[in-house]
Design an enzyme around this catalytic site. Structure first.
Site, mmCIF file in Angstrom:
data_model
loop_
_atom_site.group_PDB
_atom_site.id
_atom_site.type_symbol
_atom_site.label_atom_id
_atom_site.label_comp_id
_atom_site.label_asym_id
_atom_site.label_seq_id
_atom_site.Cartn_x
_atom_site.Cartn_y
_atom_site.Cartn_z
ATOM 1 N N ASP A 1 0.861 -1.186 0.000
ATOM 2 C CA ASP A 1 0.000 0.000 0.000
ATOM 3 C C ASP A 1 0.894 1.231 0.000
ATOM 4 O OD1 ASP A 1 -2.215 1.602 -0.013
ATOM 5 O OD2 ASP A 1 -2.970 1.007 1.950
ATOM 6 N N ASP B 1 -3.806 7.177 -3.616
ATOM 7 C CA ASP B 1 -5.189 7.639 -3.769
ATOM 8 C C ASP B 1 -5.593 8.456 -2.547
ATOM 9 O OD1 ASP B 1 -5.021 4.621 -2.882
ATOM 10 O OD2 ASP B 1 -6.745 5.457 -1.842
ATOM 11 N N ALA C 1 -11.504 3.734 1.404
ATOM 12 C CA ALA C 1 -12.163 4.591 2.397
ATOM 13 C C ALA C 1 -13.430 3.978 2.984
ATOM 14 C CB ALA C 1 -12.459 5.966 1.792
ATOM 15 N N CYS D 1 -13.555 -23.417 19.091
ATOM 16 C CA CYS D 1 -12.799 -23.546 17.846
ATOM 17 C C CYS D 1 -11.868 -24.735 18.004
ATOM 18 C CB CYS D 1 -12.007 -22.249 17.613
ATOM 19 S SG CYS D 1 -10.780 -22.343 16.315
ATOM 20 N N CYS E 1 -8.902 -25.051 16.089
ATOM 21 C CA CYS E 1 -7.635 -24.770 15.420
ATOM 22 C C CYS E 1 -6.483 -25.253 16.311
ATOM 23 C CB CYS E 1 -7.533 -23.277 15.097
ATOM 24 S SG CYS E 1 -7.025 -22.250 16.490
ATOM 25 N N CYS F 1 -6.445 -23.460 19.677
ATOM 26 C CA CYS F 1 -7.556 -23.719 20.597
ATOM 27 C C CYS F 1 -7.594 -25.163 21.081
ATOM 28 C CB CYS F 1 -8.877 -23.314 19.950
ATOM 29 S SG CYS F 1 -8.900 -21.549 19.584
HETATM 30 N N1 GUN Z 1 -6.314 1.226 3.409
HETATM 31 C C1 GUN Z 1 -7.561 1.365 3.929
HETATM 32 N N2 GUN Z 1 -8.302 2.195 3.165
HETATM 33 C C2 GUN Z 1 -7.529 2.579 2.127
HETATM 34 C C3 GUN Z 1 -7.746 3.433 0.991
HETATM 35 O O1 GUN Z 1 -8.823 4.002 0.787
HETATM 36 N N3 GUN Z 1 -6.702 3.569 0.118
HETATM 37 C C4 GUN Z 1 -5.500 2.948 0.327
HETATM 38 N N4 GUN Z 1 -4.526 3.134 -0.566
HETATM 39 N N5 GUN Z 1 -5.265 2.159 1.388
HETATM 40 C C5 GUN Z 1 -6.277 1.979 2.271
HETATM 41 ZN ZN ZN Z 2 -8.968 -21.393 17.343
#
Ligand code: GUN
Ligand code: ZN
Length: 485
Positions: free
Chosen positions: A89, A124, A191, A274, A276, A279
């Site tokens: 990201d 963005d 978002a 659970c 797993c 757990c």
């Molecule tokens: N991580 C959580 N929301 C967003 C977003 O709107 N844009 C980006 N690039 N990363 C995110």
């Molecule tokens: Zn578990």
């Protein structure tokens, strides 16, 4: 070459394959979020939970000289010690929290390309919910421009174009459409975190649907910041293919135990519901002791197991064609999720355009089932029958049926259909004692059928009374209506 292919479909959901520089990823997929500064569970272990792809933050690496130097010289896969696919990201999330960051979109895209990210994200602008339309529109346009510029810099790296537009469906649609004209490898929906943390699931549904409508159906879609397994089924059924989970770690640090039916506070658990590896090797008290001693790792691992278990169940449901039943069960975990489900069924006409026709058995799971895509589609088809002569519409077999030219079965929530179709999908549905909504929908459709076939003469035998019966009785071509006394 196309980077995404779809192998199975159900509702608007699908199983697909995304091809990256580090292998083929089967979707729906969850990408565990790895913080390059603090790895609670080493990335190298994540494959054992089922992770084929992880996501990290290029901006955090970019800002830290040590991490940056390692990533630039040896690559991000070496830095994180993960040999599967890595999405990075851009720092947009930091932008949304701190309103400013020390890098341009071009710089951060070039950096992602340099460190060998498999999927990069331009910077963005995540416009929060409830912003003005004017702000959302201008930031959305800036996002599209930045994504367009990133295209020139990405090289071999797959590129994500994030759909913004706050809670304005027109802007989400336009953003998605404009991005798809440019052409990206993955389309995240951005978002939505502020919506998710406030349980505004109905608005999340609207954001997904509006974005999806602007994208080609064959495009892979990522729901940015959605990591709680309880909402995966709903999001997948609306066509989301990728998720990222920081939740497994964040919830663990908070002492919260994730399940696909909701969250427990570890402190409240007397038993671990659970099986797993965590757990089955700790008791609830032992897990609490670890947590109290500052060891969140076992809880984080359970959270990851729960997350991937849900993804596998969702895939199995898609293969069997009963994803929507899972959605209905999951959305009963919380009233606000039920609002999300109701909003989703309000988009049934859109889902219907994507839902494969042939499936196995339809289970009627409550009044929302009345508005499912296959119900709408079946109702549409039922009105296309051309009827003549005498027509019996009845809810169950009655004596002397063979004197009628046509015998139609009246079954909620569908309507009236030829008895010959009773054993075929979706009319072979398992329906418990039908509720008011289901009966109403079936009668509404029957009324339409009667009005479209004015040359035929109808007899209706219905075992439930309902206000719509009066409307049926008033039709000039209805001979007789009988309902319970
Ligand atoms: N991580 C959580 N929301 C967003 C977003 O709107 N844009 C980006 N690039 N990363 C995110
Ligand atoms: Zn578990």
């Amino acid at each position: 070459m196309t980077h995404f292919e779809i192998t199975h479909k159900d509702s608007a959901g699908r199983i697909g394959r995304l091809y990256t520089g580090h292998g083929r990823i089967e979707t729906p997929a969850v990408m565990p979020v790895i913080n390059p500064n603090i790895q609670m569970i080493p990335a190298s272990e994540l494959a054992t939970f089922g992770a084929e792809i992880i996501i990290t933050n290029a901006y955090i690496i970019y800002q830290n000289p040590e991490l940056k130097s390692h990533a630039v010289t040896k690559g991000v896969h070496s830095l994180l010690d993960f040999d599967g696919a890595i999405m990075t990201d851009s720092g947009s999330y930091q932008l949304s929290v701190y309103h400013d960051i020390d890098a341009t979109s071009d710089e951060i895209v070039r950096f992602q390309q340099t460190i060998g990210s498999d999927i990069g994200v331009p910077l963005d602008i995540p416009t929060p919910p409830d912003a003005s339309h004017e702000q959302a529109e201008s930031e959305m346009r800036r996002t599209v421009r930045r994504c367009n510029e990133a295209h020139e810099l990405a090289g071999q790296m797959l590129l994500a174009g994030t759909v913004q537009g706050s809670n304005y469906p027109d802007l989400r649609y336009e953003c998605a459409h404009n991005l798809s004209m440019i052409g990206f490898d993955v389309y995240p929906i951005g978002a939505v975190v502020p919506l998710l943390v406030n349980y505004r699931f109905a608005e999340v549904v609207d954001a997904i649907v509006a974005s999806k409508k602007g994208l080609p159906p064959s495009a892979p879609v990522h729901l940015f910041g959605a990591g709680h397994p309880v909402m995966f089924a709903l999001a997948v059924a609306l066509g989301c293919d990728l998720f990222d989970s920081a939740a497994y770690a964040l919830y663990a640090r908070d002492g919260r135990y994730l399940t696909s039916e909701g969250t427990y506070h570890l402190a409240d658990l007397q038993y671990l519901p659970c099986s797993c590896p965590v757990c089955t090797s700790y008791t609830a008290d032992e897990l609490k002791d670890e947590f109290a001693g500052g060891n969140y790792i076992p809880l984080a691992k359970h959270n990851l197991y729960a997350t991937f278990t849900e993804i596998r169940l969702i895939k199995q449901c898609i293969v069997e064609g009963n994803l929507w039943e899972l959605v209905e069960r999951r959305c009963r975990a919380h009233p606000r999720l039920l609002d999300g489900l109701k909003r989703a069924v309000s988009h049934a006409d859109w889902i219907e355009t994507l839902d494969p026709v042939q499936k196995s058995t339809f289970f009627y799971c409550g009044s929302e089932s009345s508005y499912r895509a296959e119900v709408l589609r079946a109702r549409e088809r039922l009105c296309r029958f051309d009827l003549y002569g005498t027509v019996l519409v009845r809810t169950r077999t009655i004596p002397g049926e063979d004197r009628f030219d046509h015998v139609l079965n009246l079954k909620p929530p569908f309507g009236a259909y030829p008895v010959e179709l009773s054993e075929t999908y979706p009319f072979n549905a398992e329906v418990s004692e039908p509720d008011y909504d289901a009966i109403g929908e079936a009668l509404r459709n029957t009324l339409r059928l009667i009005e479209l076939n004015l040359d035929a003469s109808f007899t209706v035998v219905c075992e439930w009374d309902h206000p719509l019966i009066a409307g049926i009785r008033d039709c000039p071509n209805v001979e007789e209506v009988s309902v319970p006394a």
